[in-house]
Write an enzyme that holds these catalytic residues in place. Structure first.
Site, PDB file in Angstrom:
ATOM      1  N   LYS A  81      -9.130  17.545  43.761  1.00 20.39           N
ATOM      2  CA  LYS A  81     -10.309  17.390  44.613  1.00 20.39           C
ATOM      3  C   LYS A  81     -10.261  16.073  45.380  1.00 20.39           C
ATOM      4  CE  LYS A  81     -15.343  17.981  44.049  1.00 20.39           C
ATOM      5  NZ  LYS A  81     -16.390  18.314  43.047  1.00 20.39           N
ATOM      6  N   SER A 157     -19.106  21.752  44.692  1.00 17.82           N
ATOM      7  CA  SER A 157     -18.325  20.996  45.640  1.00 17.82           C
ATOM      8  C   SER A 157     -16.807  21.085  45.422  1.00 17.82           C
ATOM      9  CB  SER A 157     -18.740  19.521  45.591  1.00 17.82           C
ATOM     10  OG  SER A 157     -18.592  18.987  44.290  1.00 17.82           O
ATOM     11  N   SER A 181     -20.557  22.386  40.208  1.00 19.84           N
ATOM     12  CA  SER A 181     -19.519  22.212  41.232  1.00 19.84           C
ATOM     13  C   SER A 181     -18.182  22.822  40.868  1.00 19.84           C
ATOM     14  CB  SER A 181     -19.341  20.722  41.545  1.00 19.84           C
ATOM     15  OG  SER A 181     -20.473  20.222  42.197  1.00 19.84           O
TER      16      SER A 181
END
Length: 471
Positions: A81, A157, A181
């Site tokens: 990420k 996310s 997320s």
């Protein structure tokens, strides 16, 4: 013809590299070719690390040729990420101003995966600064598309990692979760994801400076893996669990606890808080419940999880109070419209006073106690990660009603992040051509029980990915 290496599970990839059936170089090249083929359609991989991945693969092959023992993830490519440092690569958070923020060292979970032989192949996209909403769109890299339907969001996310894993661009993704997320994009993209217990995996989130974030951020954000199968998720879990001197929060608890006596009870909560659930999500929970019952679990419906609305209120009050002083500066980084999602929340929930914050800290512990007592009676809880099928991109930033709808959809994720307990998201099949899934929540530090139950669901309902992106 032999199966393309990128199609193999992470466990099979590592076995093939250790056994000499596939070289690490061949495995990396296979994934780089897959990225070149599909990433232009989904825009999930942001910063490709092709050169260093090839160098890592060559080193792995030399070590094997020299007779050295390779790790459990030997040669396995993974994405990271955009919030998580990889040494020598910018950690951008999807923000143009951070495009040159080069990491000096690997974050602890990246270091652990690399020590096990895994190879970082690229960063993956996020919502800008992970604050612009649930949809994976960043100012620096643009929108990431859901490979099942570009008219639906991949979630966030950790949406970039979920898409990369779902489409076969990486065998594993390293995301993080502070309220859904990992689990929401796992449900929306048809992959598995693990949100561990707070303190299970070591991390260091001091990316933007030497100071640690405030108490809420310290307690809520947990790094975790995404994978196409529960077995691969378990393999990553075993590697990531442990302690690290960079994270005094990490607890030296064994990765596996003692077996529970008799059939393990699973409490089914289809509509957390009674705020409504889409029929297709209700059906997904029923499918998972039937699979668990078939596997020998004692499955029963319960009225609800403990004190859900109170938990959500405390989450909002504490996190937004901590965040409010920096909001004027932060919102300038989010780009046009990027501040709407958080501003809607702040308009509804003003910062707490000092006295209120002290009271809320006590409430937080009291809520955790209520959950501990609940999980003592029900070792596992089955429910939705998101109470609707994948929604349209940007719904949460469109207006207050859209923001409230998305917040309600992920309410069980938000609550369990606040409580700090583990959860595994697992697919349950396709409904109207889109992935459906559930999450299985467990007692603190009993990720093993969650993974066992998720494996039972997967064994009966199947694996959905890898998938070719649809236009």
């Amino acid at each position: 013809m032999r199966e393309a290496p990128w199609r193999m599970t992470a466990a099979a990839q590592a076995r093939a590299v250790r056994g000499g059936e596939v070289s690490a170089a061949e495995l990396v090249e296979s994934h780089l070719e897959r990225i070149a083929e599909v990433n232009p359609q989904v825009n999930a991989v942001t910063q490709l690390m092709a050169g260093r991945a090839r160098a890592d693969a060559a080193l792995t092959d030399r070590r094997r040729a020299a007779g050295e023992e390779l790790g459990p993830l030997a040669g396995v490519p993974f994405t990271v990420k955009e919030t998580t440092p990889v040494e020598g690569v910018p950690t951008t958070f999807g923000v143009p101003r951070f495009r040159d923020l080069v990491a000096r060292a690997d974050a602890p979970p990246v270091a652990r995966l690399r020590a096990a032989g895994a190879i970082p192949i690229g960063h993956a996209n996020v919502p800008t600064l992970i604050l612009a909403g649930m949809h994976t769109r960043s100012e620096l890299f643009g929108d990431t598309a859901n490979p099942w339907d570009p008219a639906r969001t991949p979630g966030g996310s950790s949406g970039g990692d979920a898409v990369a894993v779902a489409t076969g661009m990486a065998a594993l993704g390293l995301g993080n979760d502070s309220g859904g997320s990992i689990r929401v994009p796992a449900q929306f993209c048809g992959v598995a994801g693990l949100k561990p217990t707070t303190g299970r995996f070591p991390a260091d989130h001091r990316v933007l400076g030497p100071d640690d974030p405030g108490p809420a951020s310290q307690a809520l954000v947990t790094d975790g893996p995404l994978a196409r199968s529960v077995a691969d998720l378990r393999l990553a879990y075993e590697v990531l669990a442990g302690t690290d001197p960079r994270d005094p929060r990490a607890v030296p608890v064994p990765a596996y606890g003692p077996p529970l006596p008799g059939p393990v009870e699973v409490a089914v909560v289809t509509d957390p808080g009674g705020h409504g659930v889409h029929p297709e999500v209700r059906a997904a929970v029923a499918d998972a419940a039937a699979a668990l019952a078939d596997a020998g679990y004692r499955v029963r419906e319960v009225a609800d999880v403990p004190r859900l609305d109170e938990t959500l209120d405390a989450y909002d009050r504490i996190t937004l109070t901590e965040f409010a002083p920096n909001w004027p500066a932060v919102r300038t980084l989010l780009g046009e419209g990027g501040d709407r999602y958080l501003q809607f929340a702040m308009d509804r929930t003003p910062p707490a006073t000092a006295a209120e914050l002290v009271r809320l800290s006590g409430t937080w512990l009291n809520l955790r106690r209520s959950w501990a007592e609940f999980l003592d009676a029900h070792p596992l809880v089955l429910g939705p990660s998101f109470t609707e099928p994948p929604v349209e991109p940007g719904l949460e930033s469109r207006d207050r009603a859209g923001r409230d709808r998305v917040a309600a959809g992920m309410r069980l994720c938000t609550a369990t992040s606040f409580i700090g307990v583990p959860a595994v998201a697992v697919p349950t099949g396709l409904r109207d051509g889109l992935p459906a899934g559930v999450q299985i929540i467990g007692r603190a530090f009993r990720e093993d029980l969650c993974l066992d139950a998720a494996q039972a669901v997967e064994d009966r309902l199947g694996v959905l990915t890898p998938v070719d992106p649809r236009t």
